[in-house]
Motif scaffolding. Structure first.
Motif, PDB file in Angstrom:
ATOM      1  N   LEU A 181       0.350  -1.570   0.192  1.00 40.09           N
ATOM      2  CA  LEU A 181       0.025  -0.112  -0.336  1.00 40.09           C
ATOM      3  C   LEU A 181       0.738   1.226  -0.235  1.00 40.09           C
ATOM      4  O   LEU A 181       1.938   1.377   0.790  1.00 40.09           O
ATOM      5  N   ILE A 182       0.521   2.150  -1.087  1.00 44.15           N
ATOM      6  CA  ILE A 182       1.279   3.535  -0.765  1.00 44.15           C
ATOM      7  C   ILE A 182       0.471   4.365  -0.890  1.00 44.15           C
ATOM      8  O   ILE A 182      -0.609   4.800  -1.054  1.00 44.15           O
ATOM      9  N   VAL A 183       0.956   5.181   0.471  1.00 46.14           N
ATOM     10  CA  VAL A 183      -0.265   6.367   0.542  1.00 46.14           C
ATOM     11  C   VAL A 183       0.834   7.694   0.018  1.00 46.14           C
ATOM     12  O   VAL A 183       1.730   8.019   0.333  1.00 46.14           O
ATOM     13  N   ILE A 184       0.209   8.510  -0.853  1.00 46.20           N
ATOM     14  CA  ILE A 184       0.643   9.704  -1.995  1.00 46.20           C
ATOM     15  C   ILE A 184       0.545  11.046  -2.276  1.00 46.20           C
ATOM     16  O   ILE A 184      -1.079  10.733  -2.214  1.00 46.20           O
ATOM     17  N   GLU A 185       0.985  11.988  -1.316  1.00 47.86           N
ATOM     18  CA  GLU A 185       0.922  13.368  -1.390  1.00 47.86           C
ATOM     19  C   GLU A 185       1.648  13.871  -2.734  1.00 47.86           C
ATOM     20  O   GLU A 185       3.129  14.005  -2.853  1.00 47.86           O
ATOM     21  N   PRO A 186       1.440  14.204  -3.529  1.00 50.61           N
ATOM     22  CA  PRO A 186       1.842  14.361  -4.911  1.00 50.61           C
ATOM     23  C   PRO A 186       2.228  15.341  -5.118  1.00 50.61           C
ATOM     24  O   PRO A 186       2.173  16.198  -6.725  1.00 50.61           O
ATOM     25  N   PHE A 187       2.898  16.529  -4.479  1.00 48.71           N
ATOM     26  CA  PHE A 187       3.440  17.601  -4.282  1.00 48.71           C
ATOM     27  C   PHE A 187       2.985  18.780  -4.950  1.00 48.71           C
ATOM     28  O   PHE A 187       3.531  19.738  -5.721  1.00 48.71           O
ATOM     29  N   LEU A 188       1.799  18.744  -4.702  1.00 47.42           N
ATOM     30  CA  LEU A 188       1.215  19.909  -4.823  1.00 47.42           C
ATOM     31  C   LEU A 188       1.041  20.839  -4.994  1.00 47.42           C
ATOM     32  O   LEU A 188       1.301  21.729  -5.301  1.00 47.42           O
ATOM     33  N   LEU A 189       1.740  20.978  -3.399  1.00 40.81           N
ATOM     34  CA  LEU A 189       1.733  22.648  -3.014  1.00 40.81           C
ATOM     35  C   LEU A 189       3.407  22.742  -4.105  1.00 40.81           C
ATOM     36  O   LEU A 189       3.824  24.125  -3.967  1.00 40.81           O
ATOM     37  N   ASN A 190       4.061  22.134  -3.647  1.00 43.76           N
ATOM     38  CA  ASN A 190       5.596  22.422  -4.238  1.00 43.76           C
ATOM     39  C   ASN A 190       5.059  22.415  -6.304  1.00 43.76           C
ATOM     40  O   ASN A 190       6.357  23.769  -6.214  1.00 43.76           O
ATOM     41  N   ASP A 191       4.140  21.797  -6.085  1.00 49.68           N
ATOM     42  CA  ASP A 191       4.262  22.174  -7.810  1.00 49.68           C
ATOM     43  C   ASP A 191       3.525  23.965  -7.385  1.00 49.68           C
ATOM     44  O   ASP A 191       3.551  24.636  -9.180  1.00 49.68           O
ATOM     45  N   ASN A 192       2.719  23.622  -7.099  1.00 52.10           N
ATOM     46  CA  ASN A 192       2.045  24.986  -6.779  1.00 52.10           C
ATOM     47  C   ASN A 192       2.656  26.407  -7.367  1.00 52.10           C
ATOM     48  O   ASN A 192       3.266  26.853  -7.191  1.00 52.10           O
ATOM     49  N   GLY A 193       2.079  27.100  -8.979  1.00 53.01           N
ATOM     50  CA  GLY A 193       3.038  28.078  -9.539  1.00 53.01           C
ATOM     51  C   GLY A 193       4.488  27.601  -9.822  1.00 53.01           C
ATOM     52  O   GLY A 193       4.862  28.539 -10.893  1.00 53.01           O
ATOM     53  N   GLU A 194       4.478  26.425 -10.014  1.00 52.45           N
ATOM     54  CA  GLU A 194       5.430  25.805 -11.074  1.00 52.45           C
ATOM     55  C   GLU A 194       5.007  24.680 -11.692  1.00 52.45           C
ATOM     56  O   GLU A 194       5.577  24.956 -13.211  1.00 52.45           O
ATOM     57  N   VAL A 195       4.217  24.464 -11.436  1.00 47.42           N
ATOM     58  CA  VAL A 195       4.013  23.249 -12.848  1.00 47.42           C
ATOM     59  C   VAL A 195       2.410  23.365 -12.278  1.00 47.42           C
ATOM     60  O   VAL A 195       1.769  22.978 -11.394  1.00 47.42           O
ATOM     61  N   THR A 196       2.479  23.115 -14.099  1.00 48.35           N
ATOM     62  CA  THR A 196       0.550  22.618 -13.769  1.00 48.35           C
ATOM     63  C   THR A 196      -0.429  21.406 -13.585  1.00 48.35           C
ATOM     64  O   THR A 196       0.161  20.127 -13.185  1.00 48.35           O
ATOM     65  N   ILE A 197      -1.324  22.264 -13.350  1.00 47.76           N
ATOM     66  CA  ILE A 197      -1.941  20.540 -12.555  1.00 47.76           C
ATOM     67  C   ILE A 197      -2.450  19.078 -14.073  1.00 47.76           C
ATOM     68  O   ILE A 197      -2.410  18.310 -13.150  1.00 47.76           O
ATOM     69  N   GLU A 198      -2.386  20.122 -14.678  1.00 47.20           N
ATOM     70  CA  GLU A 198      -1.938  19.124 -15.916  1.00 47.20           C
ATOM     71  C   GLU A 198      -1.244  17.951 -16.089  1.00 47.20           C
ATOM     72  O   GLU A 198      -1.112  16.767 -15.768  1.00 47.20           O
ATOM     73  N   ASN A 199       0.094  18.868 -15.652  1.00 45.68           N
ATOM     74  CA  ASN A 199       1.220  17.786 -15.303  1.00 45.68           C
ATOM     75  C   ASN A 199       1.765  17.119 -14.195  1.00 45.68           C
ATOM     76  O   ASN A 199       2.018  16.257 -14.259  1.00 45.68           O
ATOM     77  N   THR A 200       1.296  18.178 -13.087  1.00 42.98           N
ATOM     78  CA  THR A 200       0.983  17.178 -11.798  1.00 42.98           C
ATOM     79  C   THR A 200       0.441  15.801 -12.053  1.00 42.98           C
ATOM     80  O   THR A 200       0.907  14.865 -11.473  1.00 42.98           O
ATOM     81  N   LEU A 201      -0.824  15.847 -12.053  1.00 47.63           N
ATOM     82  CA  LEU A 201      -2.064  14.176 -12.756  1.00 47.63           C
ATOM     83  C   LEU A 201      -0.978  13.022 -13.570  1.00 47.63           C
ATOM     84  O   LEU A 201      -0.827  12.098 -13.143  1.00 47.63           O
ATOM     85  N   ALA A 202      -0.349  13.576 -14.042  1.00 42.97           N
ATOM     86  CA  ALA A 202       0.777  13.336 -15.909  1.00 42.97           C
ATOM     87  C   ALA A 202       1.684  12.662 -15.080  1.00 42.97           C
ATOM     88  O   ALA A 202       1.969  10.763 -15.269  1.00 42.97           O
ATOM     89  N   ASN A 203       2.484  13.307 -13.858  1.00 40.29           N
ATOM     90  CA  ASN A 203       2.950  13.227 -13.368  1.00 40.29           C
ATOM     91  C   ASN A 203       2.939  11.750 -11.821  1.00 40.29           C
ATOM     92  O   ASN A 203       4.089  10.760 -12.037  1.00 40.29           O
ATOM     93  N   LEU A 204       2.108  12.487 -11.786  1.00 45.09           N
ATOM     94  CA  LEU A 204       0.928  10.743 -10.890  1.00 45.09           C
ATOM     95  C   LEU A 204       0.631   9.900 -11.558  1.00 45.09           C
ATOM     96  O   LEU A 204       1.435   8.776 -10.644  1.00 45.09           O
TER      97      LEU A 204
END
Length: 254
Positions: A138-161
């Motif tokens: 089991l892996i519980v992931i927080e996909p770096f949302l706050l780190n990505d904020n203003g740096e990575v678009t949400i589309e790219n964040t979800l693609a990376n996830l």
């Protein structure tokens, strides 16, 4: 004389048959008693199936995770959980202590892997392969949302996830995933839309989403600043405790 010997021989045969029958019945009875007294499942001192006790604690887990846990309990092997995300995840010791106390170290293991990276950097450095090598159940992931904020678009964040989970699945097809956002902040604006997009992604892909924001003050309530380090968007001790307690109550159902 002839009739006497014949009669004697018949009597001897009858005696042998009777003795054999009685002996066989005794052996069968003993075997049946032994079989009936052997327990078919592990029980505690109160006669309760021990595995059922731990499955009850795990009642909130996804069905796939519960199946893997049940198999681990049956095989006598610890069930492995991996927590992954940004350095905002400071609750590892509290959550681990509670899980080990509730399940026991022989039944469950936990690891924390935190990174001060954006999701782009994480993928660029192939950190997901380090996670895949762990072969956690089991892996519980927080996909770096706050780190990505203003740096990575949400589309790219979800693609990376998606890339992270696909690479892990390639090594461990039976791994189950749970998603969660990073900590809330005061008046998040763009960040709140990213969290909502992550929630929708989880629903669309049938992945459990832990909405721990419900345990914090509302994001438009200035009191939420009391849960964050002054001038920073990371949890202080109080915020860490709120997040930890939410996870403990999820993983240890009462």
């Amino acid at each position: 004389m002839k009739y006497f010997l014949t009669a004697l021989w018949v009597f001897v045969c009858i005696g042998v048959l009777a003795f054999s029958h009685i002996t066989w019945n005794k052996q069968t009875t003993v075997q049946a008693v032994v079989s009936d007294t052997e327990p078919s499942v592990k029980q505690d001192t109160n006669g309760v199936n021990a595995d059922d006790k731990y499955m009850a604690l795990a009642a909130n887990l996804p069905e796939a995770a519960k199946k893997q846990l049940k198999l681990s309990l049956k095989d006598g092997k610890p069930y492995s959980i991996l927590f992954v995300g940004s350095t905002a995840l400071q609750w590892g010791s509290q959550v681990t202590e509670s899980l080990l106390k509730s399940y026991g170290s022989e039944r469950i293991t936990t690891e924390m892997h935190t990174y001060d990276l954006t999701s782009n950097d994480f993928i660029g450095e192939n950190k997901q392969l380090e996670l895949a090598a762990k072969k956690a159940q089991l892996i519980v992931i927080e996909p770096f949302l706050l780190n990505d904020n203003g740096e990575v678009t949400i589309e790219n964040t979800l693609a990376n996830l998606t890339k992270i989970m696909e690479d892990i699945k390639a090594e461990s097809p039976d791994t189950t995933f749970i998603l969660q956002p990073s900590n809330p902040i005061y008046l998040p604006k763009l960040y709140s839309t990213q969290v909502e997009a992550l929630k929708n992604y989880a629903v669309a892909n049938n992945i459990t989403f832990l909405d721990h924001w419900t345990a914090w003050p509302a994001t438009d309530n200035i009191d939420i600043k009391n849960y964050l380090i002054n001038g920073q968007n990371v949890p202080n001790e109080q915020g860490t405790q709120v997040w930890a307690q939410y996870l403990i109550e999820y993983f240890v159902s009462k």
